[in-house]
Design an enzyme around this catalytic site. Structure first.
Site, PDB file in Angstrom:
ATOM      1  CB  THR A  26      -0.960   0.044   1.205  1.00 17.21           C
ATOM      2  OG1 THR A  26      -1.736   1.242   1.125  1.00 17.21           O
ATOM      3  CG2 THR A  26      -0.232   0.033   2.534  1.00 17.21           C
ATOM      4  CE  LYS A  41      -9.072   3.352  13.220  1.00 15.71           C
ATOM      5  NZ  LYS A  41      -8.590   4.131  12.075  1.00 15.71           N
ATOM      6  CG  ASP A  81      -9.902  -2.579  -1.049  1.00 18.59           C
ATOM      7  OD1 ASP A  81      -9.278  -1.529  -1.241  1.00 18.59           O
ATOM      8  OD2 ASP A  81     -11.076  -2.729  -1.412  1.00 18.59           O
TER       9      ASP A  81
HETATM   10  P1  IMP Z   1      -8.259   1.700   0.205  1.00 17.58           P
HETATM   11  O1  IMP Z   1      -6.923   2.379   0.260  1.00 17.58           O
HETATM   12  O2  IMP Z   1      -8.773   1.469  -1.178  1.00 17.58           O
HETATM   13  O3  IMP Z   1      -8.302   0.470   1.067  1.00 17.58           O
HETATM   14  O4  IMP Z   1      -9.282   2.771   0.808  1.00 17.58           O
HETATM   15  C1  IMP Z   1      -9.596   2.787   2.135  1.00 17.58           C
HETATM   16  C2  IMP Z   1     -10.424   4.036   2.437  1.00 17.58           C
HETATM   17  O5  IMP Z   1     -11.454   3.634   3.338  1.00 17.58           O
HETATM   18  C3  IMP Z   1      -9.603   5.082   3.182  1.00 17.58           C
HETATM   19  O6  IMP Z   1      -9.066   6.038   2.316  1.00 17.58           O
HETATM   20  C4  IMP Z   1     -10.618   5.675   4.125  1.00 17.58           C
HETATM   21  O7  IMP Z   1     -11.364   6.653   3.460  1.00 17.58           O
HETATM   22  C5  IMP Z   1     -11.524   4.489   4.434  1.00 17.58           C
HETATM   23  N1  IMP Z   1     -11.034   3.776   5.643  1.00 17.58           N
HETATM   24  C6  IMP Z   1     -10.479   2.527   5.690  1.00 17.58           C
HETATM   25  N2  IMP Z   1     -10.125   2.210   6.958  1.00 17.58           N
HETATM   26  C7  IMP Z   1     -10.433   3.292   7.700  1.00 17.58           C
HETATM   27  C8  IMP Z   1     -10.261   3.577   9.091  1.00 17.58           C
HETATM   28  O8  IMP Z   1      -9.729   2.796   9.901  1.00 17.58           O
HETATM   29  N3  IMP Z   1     -10.708   4.773   9.489  1.00 17.58           N
HETATM   30  C9  IMP Z   1     -11.290   5.679   8.645  1.00 17.58           C
HETATM   31  N4  IMP Z   1     -11.434   5.481   7.345  1.00 17.58           N
HETATM   32  C10 IMP Z   1     -11.022   4.288   6.869  1.00 17.58           C
END
Ligand code: IMP
Length: 193
Positions: free
Chosen positions: A7, A172, A66
């Site tokens: 990531t 958290k 994800d």
């Molecule tokens: P990814 O990078 O495609 O997995 O996108 C994940 C998105 O989901 C992040 O940019 C946040 O907007 C949201 N997200 C995922 N985990 C969290 C968390 O622990 N707290 C708040 N937002 C989260």
């Protein structure tokens, strides 16, 4: 054990490192690799896609995740589009504003919601382990708190009075989808052949 973390999101890398403590050495992706496709319709499909994509480039196992927020009252939004809910390149503030407007436009001050986190560990062309965990709770139509990232100011886990953004990192992680998924993955690492 050394694992390459697939990531570019620094908040997520920090949280993974906090949750793992010293148990696994997390290393970043080598620079200069292309961006993995992320076209799945589920968190697990996206994590699998990313893990297999990057595992083809490195020797060590690759961990891809994800994650996102699901609000059933909004038809499951933002879901797999959580990071880009308010548009490609949208920041957390814009995504939170859009969620607040979506709730208010339906006359909702709060709604049931969950965060989900899918993790896939792959080596070369093979998926070794995959898990998905979630934390149930509520989203609200006004933000609170300064900590965390993403939708943390809008989300409270079930059984807590405060938003994720009002909690310390350690608090958290007692609830979070990411911490649960990591614990489950670690417990299953001995299953790997
Ligand atoms: P990814 O990078 O495609 O997995 O996108 C994940 C998105 O989901 C992040 O940019 C946040 O907007 C949201 N997200 C995922 N985990 C969290 C968390 O622990 N707290 C708040 N937002 C989260």
């Amino acid at each position: 054990m050394r694992i390459v973390m697939a990531t570019q999101n620094r908040n997520k890398v920090r949280e993974f490192a906090e949750i793992l403590g010293g148990r696994v050495e997390l290393v970043p992706l080598p620079s200069g690799l292309p961006k993995a496709p992320e076209t799945g319709e589920t968190f697990l499909e996206n994590a699998r896609q990313k893990a297999l994509f990057y595992a083809a480039y490195v020797e060590d196992p690759v961990l891809a995740d994800d994650s996102g927020l699901v609000v059933p009252a909004l038809g499951g939004e933002p879901g797999v589009h959580s990071a880009r809910y308010a548009g490609e390149g949208a920041d957390d503030g814009a995504n939170n504003d859009k969620l607040v407007h979506a709730l208010r436009s339906r006359g909702l001050r709060q709604a049931e919601a969950w965060f989900a986190c899918a993790l896939v560990l792959a080596r070369k062309d093979r998926v070794m382990l995959e898990v998905e965990s979630r934390v149930d709770g509520f989203v609200y139509d006004e933000p609170r708190g300064e900590h965390g990232f993403g939708y943390d100011p809008l989300f409270s886990p079930q059984g807590a009075l405060r938003r994720f953004a009002e909690m310390s990192a350690a608090e958290k992680h007692q609830f979070s989808h990411r911490a649960r998924a990591v614990r489950e993955l670690l417990a299953r690492i001995p299953e790997m052949t």
